[in-house]
Design an enzyme around this catalytic site. Sequence first.
Site, short mmCIF file in Angstrom:
data_model
loop_
_atom_site.label_atom_id
_atom_site.label_comp_id
_atom_site.label_asym_id
_atom_site.label_seq_id
_atom_site.Cartn_x
_atom_site.Cartn_y
_atom_site.Cartn_z
N HIS A 1 2.65 -6.28 0.22
CA HIS A 1 1.81 -5.45 -0.65
C HIS A 1 1.80 -4.04 -0.07
CE1 HIS A 1 -1.40 -3.74 -2.81
NE2 HIS A 1 -2.33 -3.93 -1.90
N CYS B 1 -5.21 -7.12 -5.69
CA CYS B 1 -3.87 -6.77 -5.20
C CYS B 1 -2.98 -7.99 -4.95
CB CYS B 1 -3.97 -5.95 -3.92
SG CYS B 1 -4.94 -4.46 -4.10
N ASN C 1 -0.88 2.60 -3.48
CA ASN C 1 -1.23 1.19 -3.68
C ASN C 1 -1.41 0.95 -5.18
OD1 ASN C 1 -2.52 -1.28 -3.91
ND2 ASN C 1 -3.94 -0.93 -2.22
#
Length: 334
Positions: A261, A122, A291
Amino acid sequence: MTPVSRHPPSRRIGIIGLGMHVPPKVLTNSDLEKIVDTNDEWIQSRTGIRERRVVEPGTTTSDIACLAAHDALKAAQLDPRDLDLLIVATATPDMLFPSTSCLVQHRLGASAAVCFDLSAACSGSVFAMVTAQQYLLTGRYRNALIIGAEVLSSFIDWTDRSTCVLFGDGAGACVMAPVKRGGILATDMGSDGSAASLLYMPGGGSKHPPSHRSVDQRMHFLRMNGGEVFKVAVRRMADSAKRVVKQATLKPEHVECFIPHQANIRIIEAVAKRAALPLEKVYMNLQRYGNTSAASNLIALYEAVQEGVVTRGDHVVMVAFGAGLTWGSLLLQW
Ligand code: UT7
């Protein structure tokens, strides 16, 4: 102490074009209720996510990466043939090799570009942007296309309610080049391999090559200790964001927009509190996409700019966290 870099205005690297693509197919929380034992109330209250996008079977990471890349190159008014460097940040490549970036290069016609993938989960797009910045600062490369792209739906265990509700597919892209004003003012990156087992996919590599056993044991799906990841993510992202603000000799109140994020609204709220960044300055679109891992920060930046939340001259902090563990941030002036 994590190394932090600062750059004088004479050699600043910035973003000259942004792009994104999410697949049209929407998977809502109610849709997930039909697949696993979950409910919309739990997902929204624990994560903030309402829906996510998923690709149709057969659509690959390079497919959606190319669509985001087209937008970014167009916005930058850059002919793909003039591209020097192409980095795809992804944890879900089309294949182990060749790199997804080489597949994207061919389809874009960016034949002069040097291509490689970057694996930081990520944190991928922030890591790739900082990496490209270093290449561009040398003057050896004139421009770079950074793509964060993921087809996580192919690596999610759709029988595991603790992970399948969290993720989505998507791609974000940016073209970077030297800029006369604004650009990246400070960067920060860090890693901690001692916590690798908190978030990982055991199968498919040299440790557990594909076999009947690896498939039977569902090793080709993502595994996560969500609670532990949550705690470390808050600390690492907040501390990293604080470091870039300090290194740019700014104060939190000078930051107009914070692009974290997009993993979980509760993580983001805790990071904002710990880094003394007011929530109203924090951009969030996780409710629509979940996500999207390496694509997350770039998709969020794209939408923040499109919506006029980020405007010229604004100080923007992008901060990410992911498997590895990895974390990183950058402060740029738009
Ligand atoms: O980019 C980084 C990637 N990782 C992340 O972003 C994940 C970070 N972690 C998180 O976001 C949170 O830890 C989660 C959202 C994964 C979980 O939230 P939590 O508040 O830490 O919940 P929990 O794991 O403590 O689970 C609480 C309960 C459990 O039930 P019991 O044992 O208390 O009876 C779970 O079984 O919630 C249950 N649960 C669910 N219930 C309904 C777990 N997943 C679900 C679900 N629907 N999807």
